[in-house]
Design an enzyme around this catalytic site. Structure first.
Site, PDB file in Angstrom:
ATOM      1  N   ASP A   1     -18.929   8.159 -10.161  1.00 47.03           N
ATOM      2  CA  ASP A   1     -17.689   9.145  -9.907  1.00 47.03           C
ATOM      3  C   ASP A   1     -18.319  10.159  -8.897  1.00 47.03           C
ATOM      4  OD1 ASP A   1     -15.532  10.837  -9.814  1.00 47.03           O
ATOM      5  OD2 ASP A   1     -14.641   9.772 -11.516  1.00 47.03           O
TER       6      ASP A   1
ATOM      7  N   SER B   1      -2.221  -2.324  -6.217  1.00 51.10           N
ATOM      8  CA  SER B   1      -1.084  -1.165  -6.507  1.00 51.10           C
ATOM      9  C   SER B   1       0.252  -1.926  -5.884  1.00 51.10           C
ATOM     10  CB  SER B   1      -1.324   0.060  -5.546  1.00 51.10           C
ATOM     11  OG  SER B   1      -0.183   0.780  -5.521  1.00 51.10           O
TER      12      SER B   1
ATOM     13  N   TYR C   1      -2.200   3.670   2.549  1.00 55.96           N
ATOM     14  CA  TYR C   1      -3.014   3.406   1.459  1.00 55.96           C
ATOM     15  C   TYR C   1      -2.397   1.937   0.952  1.00 55.96           C
ATOM     16  CZ  TYR C   1      -2.863   3.629  -3.771  1.00 55.96           C
ATOM     17  OH  TYR C   1      -2.982   3.484  -5.112  1.00 55.96           O
TER      18      TYR C   1
ATOM     19  N   ARG D   1      11.675   3.651 -11.352  1.00 57.96           N
ATOM     20  CA  ARG D   1      10.419   3.259 -11.175  1.00 57.96           C
ATOM     21  C   ARG D   1       9.973   2.385 -12.420  1.00 57.96           C
ATOM     22  NH1 ARG D   1      11.734   4.591  -6.965  1.00 57.96           N
ATOM     23  NH2 ARG D   1      10.645   5.590  -5.159  1.00 57.96           N
TER      24      ARG D   1
END
Length: 728
Positions: free
Chosen positions: A31, A116, A140, A207
């Site tokens: 990370d 995603s 994205y 959502r």
């Protein structure tokens, strides 16, 4: 297994790391801390502060031989991807390709990566299935779709098993305001700060929100499956923004909700079909939106309280304005010092112009010193200031500006100032540049050396630890593997029976007992044993009569008989299930040299292994309870009863643990009524069930034929005749 999690200090990554750690795996993290926080991980692990596209990642793969790679490191802001698409592609595409390459090169068993719902773009047909046409509307979404194509091609070319999960809107503890699920974290922060909640539109847009721990468990399930390809990961439910606000209002009063105009490009409704992931992973979301929001709110409130405590304790941070002022002052400092030096030079020049010191041109010293100290830029400024001072001197001597333009001596003097300034400034600038380049090279070499030294040290530590384990444990690896295989049953009776064998094998002890704990935690019933004569071993224990049992049930910790009391086993440990003690396991007869800290830790690990196996068995029983019993009764189905009976026979063959099997002859009473009567008078360790001929049988644990008379009297009923059909 060795599990590498990229982005493991981040929101989703830290929860995934928690899940794999709880399951007993070794965790490694890469990370760059752009959004992650090291404090998100509190357990022992190995972390590398690197970007996933960094070439040094190869050293990490070369040193560790990972089994699973979970790639979650990414740039997650849609708005940021629009503003800086190259940065988005660098992280989301180049970083993914680097991880794919290294995983294929080092034979990683499975590569799991985060995609995603943004890959779908605008869709009219809801819920969206994995087969829907992908048409992303942001950089994205494009980078995530590119990652899917790369992963699919790597599986085709190199045989790397890749699994992509298209997340819906993930929310939960440790989330910041970025990403696709950030609306909840933004609301949380504003709710805690008692600020108005800002809603774009009428709040009826929906959502598919999924709690982060459900995501972590799905990834864990995927890592242990044979599936590959692309899956939606969602709860398959639409939740409106207004519904979220309503739930938050129940948790804590809200100051105000402000509705404003809908943002351009926002979609009204989104929901992903999760049928495929539920079927193939044997997974389902556990948390409703209400439960998830309550857990999230509790975490945010606790975090806010901790931050306030730290601030009140005197944690003083510089404001952004203070930092900018400090940086600006550092940049201006050389110019300020240059001007001060010039003023001193001007004073000396004008004061001693008519003295014997006036023959010395102080300005040349000034230019030279400034060039040496600060380099080319400040040297040029010194030349300009010195030239101006020289012109001023000439004007004081009665010369005019026009006459100076014809004076060759004047231009020669100015040329000397310029020459000295350029030569000295350039030389110093070049020297400083060379020094900086060398320092940078030294820094890079030191950084690489430090990195490789850490890797080497880690490898040495692992090697030394393995050698120590081999020396201390002998053939324990084979035994632990065999123990794991023996504990794989989904029937608690078989797990308990196997546990006796496992403990005897690993701990090298002659005596083992397992007692179950009643729901009130007041009595213990003998379930399995080995190495004891049946006459001396009590079949039940009252907790209040034994101080060590009281201590274990109160603390949940292992009891070590360090005083070597005669009537107490050497070590006693609780077997946990769902945060309660389901049983206790005791060992006795250890040799004196084996009564050590090493064996205490080995016993703790062994008991944890048994607890894990038992929890899985109990969970399976809870899930299949309706299939285990005859409908509307307490009678076990014939196949289930036969499995339990087989485990009792096995326990007798291996450890001489007795059992008594009774057959019921019924008259003027139904099976269900008979089962209800008998079940109400049995212990927790006894069973009532059917055989293949639909006849009722009663199985009594730790009971011999000598014990049958009082039991038969207790179970007596006018319409039920019980007789022993097998006694071992």
């Amino acid at each position: 297994m060795k599990v590498l999690i990229t982005g493991g200090y981040g929101f989703i990554g830290s929860h995934v790391a928690d899940r794999f750690h709880k399951e007993g795996h070794d965790i490694y993290i890469i990370d760059n801390l752009s959004t992650g926080k090291k404090e998100n991980i509190t357990f022992k692990h190995k972390g590398y502060i690197l970007s996933v596209e960094d070439s040094k990642c190869a050293e990490i793969f070369r040193s560790n031989k990972f089994d699973i790679v979970v790639h979650l490191a990414a740039q997650v802001s849609v708005a940021h991807s629009v503003a800086q698409p190259t940065v988005d592609a660098e992280s989301n595409v180049l970083g993914l390709v680097n991880m794919l390459n290294l995983s294929a090169e080092h034979h990683v068993k499975k590569f799991i990566y985060a995609s995603s719902a943004a890959v779908y773009g605008l869709q009219e047909q809801l819920p969206i299935t994995e087969d829907a046409h992908c048409s992303p509307i942001s950089p994205y979404g494009i980078s995530k779709l590119s990652g899917e194509l790369y992963s699919s091609k790597w599986e085709e070319l190199y045989g790397l098993s890749t699994l992509g999960l298209r997340f819906s809107n993930v929310y939960g503890p440790r989330q910041d305001g970025l990403g696709e699920g950030g609306v909840i974290s933004i609301f949380m922060n504003r709710m805690i700060a008692e600020q108005p909640l800002l809603v774009y539109g009428d709040g009826e847009q929906t959502r598919d929100f999924i709690y982060v721990e459900d995501v972590a468990y799905a990834i864990y399930r995927g890592a242990n499956s044979y599936q590959s390809g692309i899956y939606n990961l969602s709860v398959n439910q639409q939740t409106s923004v207004n519904r979220i606000i309503s739930v938050l209002g129940e948790i804590q009063p809200l100051k105000e909700v402000v509705y404003t105009e809908k943002r351009v490009g926002d979609i009204d409704h989104s929901v992903l079909d999760n049928t495929r992931v539920m079927r193939d992973f044997d997974w389902s979301p556990l948390y409703t939106i209400e439960e998830g929001l309550k857990r999230t709110a509790h975490s945010f409130i606790q975090q806010s309280a901790e931050q306030q405590t730290a601030a009140s304790a005197g944690a003083v941070l510089k404001s952004p304005m203070q930092i900018k002022l400090q940086e600006g002052f550092k940049r201006l400092l050389p110019s300020i010092e240059n001007i001060v030096a010039f003023l001193l030079t001007a004073w000396l020049t004008l004061t001693y112009a008519n003295s014997s010191y006036g023959a010395i041109d102080v300005k040349l010293f000034y230019i030279t010193i400034i060039g040496i100290l600060y380099g080319n830029r400040q040297a040029i400024l010194a030349v300009v200031l010195s030239s101006g001072l020289y012109v001023y001197q000439k004007l004081l001597d009665g010369r005019d500006i026009i006459s100076l333009t014809y004076d060759t001596d004047f231009f020669f003097q100015i040329a000397i100032y310029l020459f000295i300034g350029l030569v000295v400034g350039y030389s110093i600038e070049r020297k400083n540049t060379i020094i900086q380049q060398q320092e940078q090279k030294v820094s890079e070499v030191n950084e690489r050396y430090e990195f490789l030294e850490n890797v080497y040290t880690e490898v040495r530590e692992v090697k030394d630890e393995l050698q120590l384990r081999i020396l201390n444990s002998g053939d324990s690896y084979g035994k632990i593997y065999a123990a794991t295989k023996e504990l794989e049953s989904l029937e608690p009776e078989q797990v308990f029976n196997a546990a006796v064998t496992v403990v005897k094998s690993i701990m090298h002890v002659p005596k083992v007992t397992i007692y179950t704990v009643n729901p009130q935690q007041s009595y213990l019933r003998l379930l399995a044993s080995s190495g004891y004569s049946l006459d001396t071993l009590p079949k039940s224990l009252k907790v209040s009569d034994h101080h060590y049992l009281t201590m274990i049930l109160q603390t949940g910790e292992i009891y070590i008989n360090r005083q070597l009391e005669d009537s107490i086993p050497l070590m006693v440990a609780p077997i946990m299930h769902k945060d309660r003690i389901a049983a206790v396991i005791a060992i006795d007869g250890l040799t004196f040299e084996s009564f050590s800290l090493y064996h205490q830790n080995l016993f703790r690990i062994t008991v944890d292994l048994i607890s894990s196996a038992l929890s899985k068995a109990f969970t399976y029983i809870d899930a299949t309870e309706s299939q285990r019993y005859m409908e509307g009764s307490t009678l076990l189905q014939a196949d289930i009863f036969q499995e339990i009976l087989n485990s009792k026979i096995q326990a007798f063959d291996q450890h001489q643990v007795p059992f008594l099997l009774l057959k019921a002859e019924l008259s003027n009473i139904t099976l269900i009524e008979a089962a209800m009567h008998v079940s109400s008078k049995l212990r927790e360790t006894d069973y009532v069930g059917l055989n293949k001929n639909n006849e009722m049988l009663v199985l009594l644990s730790n009971t011999s034929i000598e014990d049958s008379n009082p039991i038969l009297q207790r179970l007596a009923h006018a319409s039920i005749e019980l007789r022993a059909v097998r006694e071992e």
